[in-house]
Design an enzyme around this catalytic site. Structure first.
Site: not given
Ligand code: IMP
Ligand code: MG
Length: 177
Positions: A38, A93, A96, A124, A145, A152, A158
């Site tokens: 990402g 990237d 979340d 986010k 999203f 992606d 991407r």
């Molecule tokens: P986390 O571990 O929940 O913080 O998620 C981080 C990873 O989830 C990022 O590196 C992204 O690959 C993926 N991700 C989270 N939200 C999105 C989104 O809105 N679009 C695409 N990928 C996302």
């Molecule tokens: Mg990722």
């Protein structure tokens, strides 16, 4: 697709991050560790704006198994440089739930760097389940999203030079394609 951030806004955002890093690190060498896949586009844009000596290291983390739901995290560090005693900037990237950044930071800490800071392209809002926060954030976004600029959906989109919201109707197209 609804465009959330256009190319010009993104360019200015990465300029801003480069200035913040310059203020933080000065001329000190850093190792940028980029979470694949990402942060690939952010990596390429950011490093060309940095003036201090920069080493680049890659680590892979995958938490999304195809869809928009978070799954178990798989970390692959076979492409990592030796970061012992280095000043490390970990980039991703999007922040979340925060689980990816926290778990990868933990993995890197075990490699004994001198310091670790984190920078994310997008934060986010309202989704985090961890207490840690990224040290640098380029843009805050609402809970939608998004795809493009490295992000992606099922490994597609991407390459979009902008960030767009992937809407329910776009997802339907995938199901019927
Ligand atoms: P986390 O571990 O929940 O913080 O998620 C981080 C990873 O989830 C990022 O590196 C992204 O690959 C993926 N991700 C989270 N939200 C999105 C989104 O809105 N679009 C695409 N990928 C996302
Ligand atoms: Mg990722």
């Amino acid at each position: 697709m609804k465009i959330l951030l256009n190319e010009q806004q993104i360019g200015l955002g990465i300029d801003r991050l480069a200035s913040q890093l310059k203020a933080h690190y000065g001329d000190q060498p850093i190792t940028v560790v980029a979470i694949m896949t990402g942060s690939l586009v952010m990596l390429a844009d950011l490093i060309r704006r940095l003036e201090m000596p920069v080493c680049i290291s890659l680590i892979r983390a995958s938490s999304y198994r195809g869809g928009t739901q978070s799954g178990d995290l798989l970390i692959q560090d076979n492409m990592m440089l030796d970061i012992k005693d280095r000043d490390v900037l970990l980039i991703d990237d999007i922040f979340d739930t925060g689980k990816t950044l926290v778990q990868v930071t933990k993995r890197l800490t075990a490699m004994k760097p001198k310091s670790i800071r984190t920078a994310v392209f997008l934060n986010k809002l309202g989704q985090s389940v961890v207490t840690e926060v990224p040290d640098f954030v380029v843009f805050e976004i609402p809970n939608e999203f998004v795809v493009g600029y490295g992000l992606d959906y099922q490994d597609l989109y991407r390459n979009l030079p902008f960030v767009a919201v992937l809407e329910e109707s776009d997802l339907q197209n995938h199901l019927t394609a």
